[in-house]
Every structure is written in C-alpha cells, then in structure tokens.
Design a protein around this motif. Structure first.
Motif, PDB file in Angstrom:
ATOM      1  N   GLU A 187       0.864  -1.174   0.080  1.00  0.00           N
ATOM      2  CA  GLU A 187       0.032  -0.023   0.069  1.00  0.00           C
ATOM      3  C   GLU A 187       0.780   1.056  -0.151  1.00  0.00           C
ATOM      4  O   GLU A 187       2.028   1.267   0.477  1.00  0.00           O
ATOM      5  CB  GLU A 187      -0.773   0.078   1.198  1.00  0.00           C
ATOM      6  CG  GLU A 187      -1.882  -1.178   1.306  1.00  0.00           C
ATOM      7  CD  GLU A 187      -2.651  -1.354   2.709  1.00  0.00           C
ATOM      8  OE1 GLU A 187      -3.654  -1.563   2.757  1.00  0.00           O
ATOM      9  OE2 GLU A 187      -1.694  -1.076   3.696  1.00  0.00           O
ATOM     10  N   SER A 189      -0.121   9.068   6.201  1.00  0.00           N
ATOM     11  CA  SER A 189      -1.467   8.395   5.617  1.00  0.00           C
ATOM     12  C   SER A 189      -1.268   7.488   4.752  1.00  0.00           C
ATOM     13  O   SER A 189       0.027   7.490   4.214  1.00  0.00           O
ATOM     14  CB  SER A 189      -2.342   9.630   5.059  1.00  0.00           C
ATOM     15  OG  SER A 189      -2.728  10.525   6.194  1.00  0.00           O
ATOM     16  N   LYS A 190      -2.061   6.635   4.678  1.00  0.00           N
ATOM     17  CA  LYS A 190      -2.014   5.594   3.370  1.00  0.00           C
ATOM     18  C   LYS A 190      -3.036   5.850   2.513  1.00  0.00           C
ATOM     19  O   LYS A 190      -4.227   6.212   3.006  1.00  0.00           O
ATOM     20  CB  LYS A 190      -1.946   4.432   3.890  1.00  0.00           C
ATOM     21  CG  LYS A 190      -3.215   3.708   4.287  1.00  0.00           C
ATOM     22  CD  LYS A 190      -3.081   2.104   4.628  1.00  0.00           C
ATOM     23  CE  LYS A 190      -4.296   1.635   5.143  1.00  0.00           C
ATOM     24  NZ  LYS A 190      -4.071   0.095   5.723  1.00  0.00           N
ATOM     25  N   MET A 191      -2.659   5.619   1.085  1.00  0.00           N
ATOM     26  CA  MET A 191      -3.896   5.796   0.125  1.00  0.00           C
ATOM     27  C   MET A 191      -4.969   4.676   0.360  1.00  0.00           C
ATOM     28  O   MET A 191      -4.396   3.427   0.388  1.00  0.00           O
ATOM     29  CB  MET A 191      -3.381   5.977  -1.479  1.00  0.00           C
ATOM     30  CG  MET A 191      -4.185   6.168  -2.303  1.00  0.00           C
ATOM     31  SD  MET A 191      -3.545   6.169  -4.222  1.00  0.00           S
ATOM     32  CE  MET A 191      -2.922   4.567  -4.339  1.00  0.00           C
ATOM     33  N   ASP A 192      -6.195   5.068   0.301  1.00  0.00           N
ATOM     34  CA  ASP A 192      -7.115   4.094   0.387  1.00  0.00           C
ATOM     35  C   ASP A 192      -7.658   3.679  -0.807  1.00  0.00           C
ATOM     36  O   ASP A 192      -9.023   3.842  -1.167  1.00  0.00           O
ATOM     37  CB  ASP A 192      -8.293   4.714   1.253  1.00  0.00           C
ATOM     38  CG  ASP A 192      -9.413   3.690   1.812  1.00  0.00           C
ATOM     39  OD1 ASP A 192      -9.142   2.581   1.612  1.00  0.00           O
ATOM     40  OD2 ASP A 192     -10.553   3.962   1.857  1.00  0.00           O
ATOM     41  N   ALA A 193      -6.717   3.224  -1.659  1.00  0.00           N
ATOM     42  CA  ALA A 193      -6.998   2.577  -3.013  1.00  0.00           C
ATOM     43  C   ALA A 193      -5.829   1.666  -3.357  1.00  0.00           C
ATOM     44  O   ALA A 193      -4.685   2.026  -3.137  1.00  0.00           O
ATOM     45  CB  ALA A 193      -7.161   3.839  -3.826  1.00  0.00           C
ATOM     46  N   SER A 252      -6.573   7.098  -5.694  1.00  0.00           N
ATOM     47  CA  SER A 252      -7.745   7.971  -5.426  1.00  0.00           C
ATOM     48  C   SER A 252      -7.209   8.773  -4.367  1.00  0.00           C
ATOM     49  O   SER A 252      -6.412   8.233  -3.386  1.00  0.00           O
ATOM     50  CB  SER A 252      -8.677   6.910  -4.779  1.00  0.00           C
ATOM     51  OG  SER A 252      -9.725   7.877  -4.159  1.00  0.00           O
ATOM     52  N   ASN A 275      -8.065   9.507  -1.713  1.00  0.00           N
ATOM     53  CA  ASN A 275      -8.771   9.354  -0.225  1.00  0.00           C
ATOM     54  C   ASN A 275      -7.664   8.609   0.516  1.00  0.00           C
ATOM     55  O   ASN A 275      -6.957   7.753   0.123  1.00  0.00           O
ATOM     56  CB  ASN A 275      -9.753   8.257  -0.285  1.00  0.00           C
ATOM     57  CG  ASN A 275     -10.973   8.635  -1.147  1.00  0.00           C
ATOM     58  OD1 ASN A 275     -11.333   9.867  -0.846  1.00  0.00           O
ATOM     59  ND2 ASN A 275     -11.576   8.015  -2.042  1.00  0.00           N
ATOM     60  N   TYR A 276      -7.378   9.059   2.034  1.00  0.00           N
ATOM     61  CA  TYR A 276      -6.145   8.862   2.849  1.00  0.00           C
ATOM     62  C   TYR A 276      -6.695   8.375   4.062  1.00  0.00           C
ATOM     63  O   TYR A 276      -7.533   8.995   4.550  1.00  0.00           O
ATOM     64  CB  TYR A 276      -5.419  10.041   2.825  1.00  0.00           C
ATOM     65  CG  TYR A 276      -4.898  10.334   1.512  1.00  0.00           C
ATOM     66  CD1 TYR A 276      -4.192   9.586   0.656  1.00  0.00           C
ATOM     67  CD2 TYR A 276      -5.260  11.477   1.062  1.00  0.00           C
ATOM     68  CE1 TYR A 276      -3.791  10.271  -0.587  1.00  0.00           C
ATOM     69  CE2 TYR A 276      -4.964  12.349  -0.204  1.00  0.00           C
ATOM     70  CZ  TYR A 276      -4.067  11.548  -0.907  1.00  0.00           C
ATOM     71  OH  TYR A 276      -3.623  11.936  -2.223  1.00  0.00           O
ATOM     72  N   ILE A 277      -5.921   7.283   4.485  1.00  0.00           N
ATOM     73  CA  ILE A 277      -6.390   6.689   6.109  1.00  0.00           C
ATOM     74  C   ILE A 277      -5.331   7.182   6.946  1.00  0.00           C
ATOM     75  O   ILE A 277      -4.125   6.833   6.573  1.00  0.00           O
ATOM     76  CB  ILE A 277      -6.623   5.217   5.884  1.00  0.00           C
ATOM     77  CG1 ILE A 277      -7.658   4.966   5.032  1.00  0.00           C
ATOM     78  CG2 ILE A 277      -6.695   4.730   7.458  1.00  0.00           C
ATOM     79  CD1 ILE A 277      -7.863   3.429   4.984  1.00  0.00           C
ATOM     80  N   LEU A 283      -2.470   7.292   9.533  1.00  0.00           N
ATOM     81  CA  LEU A 283      -1.738   6.271  10.369  1.00  0.00           C
ATOM     82  C   LEU A 283      -0.983   6.811  11.291  1.00  0.00           C
ATOM     83  O   LEU A 283      -0.969   6.367  12.458  1.00  0.00           O
ATOM     84  CB  LEU A 283      -0.502   5.626   9.418  1.00  0.00           C
ATOM     85  CG  LEU A 283      -0.941   5.027   8.128  1.00  0.00           C
ATOM     86  CD1 LEU A 283       0.371   4.524   7.287  1.00  0.00           C
ATOM     87  CD2 LEU A 283      -1.957   3.669   8.396  1.00  0.00           C
TER      88      LEU A 283
END
Length: 229
Positions: free
Chosen positions: A105, A117-121, A127, A129-131, A133
C-alpha cells in the motif's frame, strides 16, 4: 493527462561524480545520465512500483504525485497529495516521502496535513482518499513529516522537521516544542528521539542494524548513526 516533458534544444551535460569508489560496484562508470522529464517545482520521495514498472514521486509545492511509466510519460497520479486545505499559505503543501508498506500500500508523508497516511485505493487505481496512520503525537499535531523507511518487521521510522510549516520553527501553529525522529511499531506504539533540530532523510542499512538520518541546517549536512539492538 498530458506528458509533463517539454521539448528543448538545450540539453545540459550530465555526469556521475563518485565520492566513494565502492559506489562503482552499484553504479557503473559507463552508466549514462538522461533527463526524462522536467518542469516541476520541487520533486522528492521517489518510490519504484515493481509490479507496474513505474516510478512515483512528489512535486511538493504543487501538492501532487506524478507517475513516470516505462514509456517515460509523466502522468498526474494524485492531486492533492499532502494538503486538503484550500487556504494553506506555505511553500511545501504536498506529500514528501512516498513508501510502500509490507502489504504493497502507498504511504505518504504529508506536509500540509501534518500527518502520515496511506492511500485508500489500490496502486493501479489511485484515489485522493487517505487513511491517517500517524495523525498526531500525544494529541498534538506533527510538524511536517518528511522522510521515512520501513524495516523488515514493518516498523516505520520517520523524521518530522519544521520545513513544511509556513514559518518553520517560528510558525504560530507549531504544536510540538521539538522536531523528532519517530518509530511507529507494528503494535501501534509510537516512540521517538527528540534531540535533533532538523532531521531530514532517513534510511536503514541492508543488514537492518544501523539507522541513519541526515540533519540539514543552513546547507550543512551531518550524519546521525543509531545502532539498532
């Protein structure tokens, strides 16, 4: 999305300068240097995506990540990459370091949003969209995460200098009284060393026993060496 390269009659002479002869075992003196793309403001954080045979890198001031594919086409990959706010006033809003974790990821060290963050895709379908961390340290925002590296166990080491803050050390929104070198353990525990003023790049030796971080201050670079137990 257009190729970011521009045609030019001027081709500067590029060469490799060796400061340590042992480097020739990795990069041959016969290696040629080619400019593949230009026109960016300031690029950092390159990461090679082996499965797709392409390179990702950050254009920090423009808040973007680009993809350089096998055909040498430079394609916009993420925008925004490091800052979700529209009123950011600094010069370093985007992502800096880019990494792949043990699950393949994409992990981004984000200056403007001051978090990791990590990319949520998936990588092949990016995308914005980031989660988060690492959104903070002890409920206080980080300065501007800069560079990072994973060890073989999946622990993440990263630096947090003030460069991404609009006014650096004097920024009124700075919440931490120090600039740290951190380790995010796979357990979720966050450890740090807060004795360095300007930690920047970071890396781990091939045998996994030595962690190195360069300290950049007024164009002077020194090395911090920490032996891992």
């Amino acid at each position: 999305m257009k190729n970011h390269k521009e045609k030019s009659d001027f081709q500067p002479a590029l060469s490799i300068e060796y400061f340590d002869e042992s480097a020739k075992k990795i990069i041959s003196p016969n290696t040629s240097v080619k400019k593949l793309a230009h026109g960016f403001s300031w690029t950092e954080g390159p990461v090679w995506i082996e499965q797709g045979n392409y390179l990702l890198f950050s254009d920090i001031p423009n808040n973007k990540v680009y993809k350089l594919n096998a055909q040498n086409d430079t394609i916009l990959y993420l925008n925004p990459s490091g800052c979700s706010a529209s009123n950011f006033t600094g010069k370093e809003s985007g992502s800096n370091g880019l990494l792949l974790n043990n699950f393949g990821e994409l992990v981004l060290l984000q200056h403007g949003d001051r978090m990791i963050s990590k990319m949520d895709a998936p990588l092949n379908n990016p995308s914005e969209n980031y989660i988060p961390l690492v959104p903070h340290y002890e409920n206080r925002k980080l300065n501007s995460p800069n560079d990072g590296v994973f060890d073989s166990l999946g622990n993440l080491y990263f630096t947090d200098p003030p460069y991404g803050l609009p006014n650096g050390l004097e920024d009124r929104k700075k919440e931490l009284p120090f600039q740290g070198v951190y380790c995010l353990l796979v357990s979720g525990e966050l450890l740090l060393d807060k004795d360095l003023k300007y930690p920047n790049g970071i890396g781990i030796s091939p045998d996994g026993r030595t962690l190195s971080s360069n300290i950049l201050y007024k164009k002077l670079i020194t090395d911090l060496i920490v032996i891992l137990l």
